[in-house]
Design a protein around this motif. Sequence first.
Motif, PDB file in Angstrom:
ATOM      1  N   ALA A  67     -10.505  12.843  -2.911  1.00  0.00           N
ATOM      2  CA  ALA A  67      -9.766  11.981  -1.995  1.00  0.00           C
ATOM      3  C   ALA A  67      -8.695  11.204  -2.761  1.00  0.00           C
ATOM      4  CB  ALA A  67     -10.712  11.006  -1.300  1.00  0.00           C
ATOM      5  N   LEU A  68      -7.553  11.040  -2.132  1.00  0.00           N
ATOM      6  CA  LEU A  68      -6.482  10.257  -2.740  1.00  0.00           C
ATOM      7  C   LEU A  68      -6.831   8.778  -2.697  1.00  0.00           C
ATOM      8  CD1 LEU A  68      -3.415  11.992  -1.054  1.00  0.00           C
ATOM      9  CD2 LEU A  68      -4.240  12.361  -3.383  1.00  0.00           C
ATOM     10  N   ALA A 100       6.920  11.979 -13.987  1.00  0.00           N
ATOM     11  CA  ALA A 100       7.555  13.112 -13.322  1.00  0.00           C
ATOM     12  C   ALA A 100       8.797  13.573 -14.069  1.00  0.00           C
ATOM     13  CB  ALA A 100       7.912  12.735 -11.884  1.00  0.00           C
ATOM     14  N   THR A 101       9.517  12.609 -14.652  1.00  0.00           N
ATOM     15  CA  THR A 101      10.779  12.925 -15.332  1.00  0.00           C
ATOM     16  C   THR A 101      10.565  13.461 -16.753  1.00  0.00           C
ATOM     17  OG1 THR A 101      11.924  11.214 -14.061  1.00  0.00           O
ATOM     18  CG2 THR A 101      12.990  11.981 -16.094  1.00  0.00           C
ATOM     19  N   HIS A 102       9.640  12.847 -17.495  1.00  0.00           N
ATOM     20  CA  HIS A 102       9.551  13.122 -18.926  1.00  0.00           C
ATOM     21  C   HIS A 102       8.344  13.960 -19.355  1.00  0.00           C
ATOM     22  CE1 HIS A 102      12.838  10.342 -19.611  1.00  0.00           C
ATOM     23  NE2 HIS A 102      12.211   9.433 -18.886  1.00  0.00           N
ATOM     24  N   THR A 103       7.288  13.982 -18.572  1.00  0.00           N
ATOM     25  CA  THR A 103       6.082  14.698 -18.995  1.00  0.00           C
ATOM     26  C   THR A 103       5.816  15.932 -18.154  1.00  0.00           C
ATOM     27  OG1 THR A 103       5.065  12.678 -19.852  1.00  0.00           O
ATOM     28  CG2 THR A 103       3.581  14.499 -19.358  1.00  0.00           C
ATOM     29  N   PHE A 104       5.572  15.740 -16.861  1.00  0.00           N
ATOM     30  CA  PHE A 104       5.183  16.868 -16.020  1.00  0.00           C
ATOM     31  C   PHE A 104       6.367  17.708 -15.571  1.00  0.00           C
ATOM     32  CE2 PHE A 104       1.620  13.823 -14.946  1.00  0.00           C
ATOM     33  CZ  PHE A 104       0.689  14.481 -15.737  1.00  0.00           C
ATOM     34  N   HIS A 119       7.646  17.531 -12.809  1.00  0.00           N
ATOM     35  CA  HIS A 119       7.467  17.706 -11.364  1.00  0.00           C
ATOM     36  C   HIS A 119       6.695  16.492 -10.857  1.00  0.00           C
ATOM     37  CE1 HIS A 119       3.150  18.572 -11.684  1.00  0.00           C
ATOM     38  NE2 HIS A 119       3.429  19.371 -12.707  1.00  0.00           N
ATOM     39  N   ALA A 120       6.562  16.386  -9.536  1.00  0.00           N
ATOM     40  CA  ALA A 120       5.874  15.238  -8.944  1.00  0.00           C
ATOM     41  C   ALA A 120       4.636  15.672  -8.160  1.00  0.00           C
ATOM     42  CB  ALA A 120       6.827  14.475  -8.038  1.00  0.00           C
ATOM     43  N   ASN A 121       4.057  16.785  -8.542  1.00  0.00           N
ATOM     44  CA  ASN A 121       2.876  17.291  -7.848  1.00  0.00           C
ATOM     45  C   ASN A 121       1.606  16.742  -8.503  1.00  0.00           C
ATOM     46  OD1 ASN A 121       1.486  18.782  -5.901  1.00  0.00           O
ATOM     47  ND2 ASN A 121       1.278  20.539  -7.270  1.00  0.00           N
ATOM     48  N   PHE A 122       1.447  15.419  -8.450  1.00  0.00           N
ATOM     49  CA  PHE A 122       0.283  14.785  -9.048  1.00  0.00           C
ATOM     50  C   PHE A 122       0.064  13.434  -8.374  1.00  0.00           C
ATOM     51  CE2 PHE A 122       3.912  13.240 -11.467  1.00  0.00           C
ATOM     52  CZ  PHE A 122       3.652  11.875 -11.613  1.00  0.00           C
ATOM     53  N   PHE A 123      -1.086  12.836  -8.626  1.00  0.00           N
ATOM     54  CA  PHE A 123      -1.346  11.482  -8.154  1.00  0.00           C
ATOM     55  C   PHE A 123      -2.218  10.769  -9.171  1.00  0.00           C
ATOM     56  CE2 PHE A 123      -4.957  13.870  -6.563  1.00  0.00           C
ATOM     57  CZ  PHE A 123      -6.044  13.009  -6.710  1.00  0.00           C
ATOM     58  N   LEU A 124      -2.185   9.449  -9.123  1.00  0.00           N
ATOM     59  CA  LEU A 124      -3.004   8.625 -10.013  1.00  0.00           C
ATOM     60  C   LEU A 124      -4.161   8.039  -9.209  1.00  0.00           C
ATOM     61  CD1 LEU A 124      -0.325   6.694 -12.091  1.00  0.00           C
ATOM     62  CD2 LEU A 124      -1.415   8.877 -12.594  1.00  0.00           C
ATOM     63  N   ALA A 145       0.848  -1.197   0.000  1.00  0.00           N
ATOM     64  CA  ALA A 145       0.000   0.000   0.000  1.00  0.00           C
ATOM     65  C   ALA A 145       0.880   1.242   0.000  1.00  0.00           C
ATOM     66  CB  ALA A 145      -0.917   0.014   1.222  1.00  0.00           C
ATOM     67  N   PHE A 146       0.318   2.356  -0.429  1.00  0.00           N
ATOM     68  CA  PHE A 146       0.911   3.695  -0.353  1.00  0.00           C
ATOM     69  C   PHE A 146       2.089   3.930  -1.293  1.00  0.00           C
ATOM     70  CE2 PHE A 146      -0.947   3.183   3.960  1.00  0.00           C
ATOM     71  CZ  PHE A 146      -1.805   4.272   3.953  1.00  0.00           C
ATOM     72  N   ASN A 147       2.526   2.920  -2.051  1.00  0.00           N
ATOM     73  CA  ASN A 147       3.719   3.129  -2.877  1.00  0.00           C
ATOM     74  C   ASN A 147       3.441   3.994  -4.102  1.00  0.00           C
ATOM     75  OD1 ASN A 147       2.314   0.798  -4.189  1.00  0.00           O
ATOM     76  ND2 ASN A 147       4.054   0.932  -5.597  1.00  0.00           N
ATOM     77  N   THR A 148       2.163   4.279  -4.391  1.00  0.00           N
ATOM     78  CA  THR A 148       1.836   5.099  -5.562  1.00  0.00           C
ATOM     79  C   THR A 148       1.527   6.543  -5.181  1.00  0.00           C
ATOM     80  OG1 THR A 148      -0.511   4.476  -5.463  1.00  0.00           O
ATOM     81  CG2 THR A 148       0.944   3.086  -6.799  1.00  0.00           C
ATOM     82  N   LEU A 149       1.872   6.940  -3.964  1.00  0.00           N
ATOM     83  CA  LEU A 149       1.656   8.323  -3.526  1.00  0.00           C
ATOM     84  C   LEU A 149       2.987   8.951  -3.125  1.00  0.00           C
ATOM     85  CD1 LEU A 149      -1.542   7.928  -1.317  1.00  0.00           C
ATOM     86  CD2 LEU A 149      -1.396   9.067  -3.537  1.00  0.00           C
TER      87      LEU A 149
END
Length: 210
Positions: free
Chosen positions: A143-144, A193-197, A199-204, A125-129
């Motif tokens: 909600a996340l 985060a590396t190639h598109t945005f 930055h890492a200010n997002f979530f799936l 759990a939590f590895n995608t945040l």
Amino acid sequence: MSSISIVGLGNMASALAARALAGGNTVEIIGRDPAKAEEAAAKLPGATVGTAGAAPTGDIVILAVPYSGAAAVVSEYGDALHGKVIVDITNPVSPDLKGFDTPDGSSGAQEIAKAATAGAHVVKAFNTLFSHVLTADSTKGRALDVFIAGDDAQAKARVSEFIESLGLRPLDIGQLPMARTLENVGLLQLGLATHTFKHANFFLGVTDLS
């Protein structure tokens, strides 16, 4: 509410501890450096400090350490983890971000489960945040989502209850081998985060259209 022990002193440990306390859970902070553990707990009113290697007080033990040392930590605790739910939040990604530091056909969570004593149940759990997303003041009203995988239904139910106490939504994706899928999602996020945005200010998350 849940009784939580968090092993680790990094950003994810702090983010999860803060949300857990805000959700009414009890939190124990455990780190190999006692002074740093005390310092971390001092920033989290209500948190207690445990001793590395001693039996964790929490019914749920969150491994907030790098994957490279996670299995060793679990082995060190040995039978002290009997009856505990171990939450693996690691992403065992290789340094070149092209694959994983795990055997073919396995996942970080499965390798950690192999190191755990009988009677302990591992839940991924939590590895995608990202940690800063967990602590964000706003996620634009949504909600996340926290994806979870594990073999024991009761253990997943306990982790789901804990996740809900954080104001997050648990989504069960199946048994523990599905942890590899979640680790691939973690790798996907690093690529975004590396190639598109840039930055890492997002979530799936998942949107239910029914």
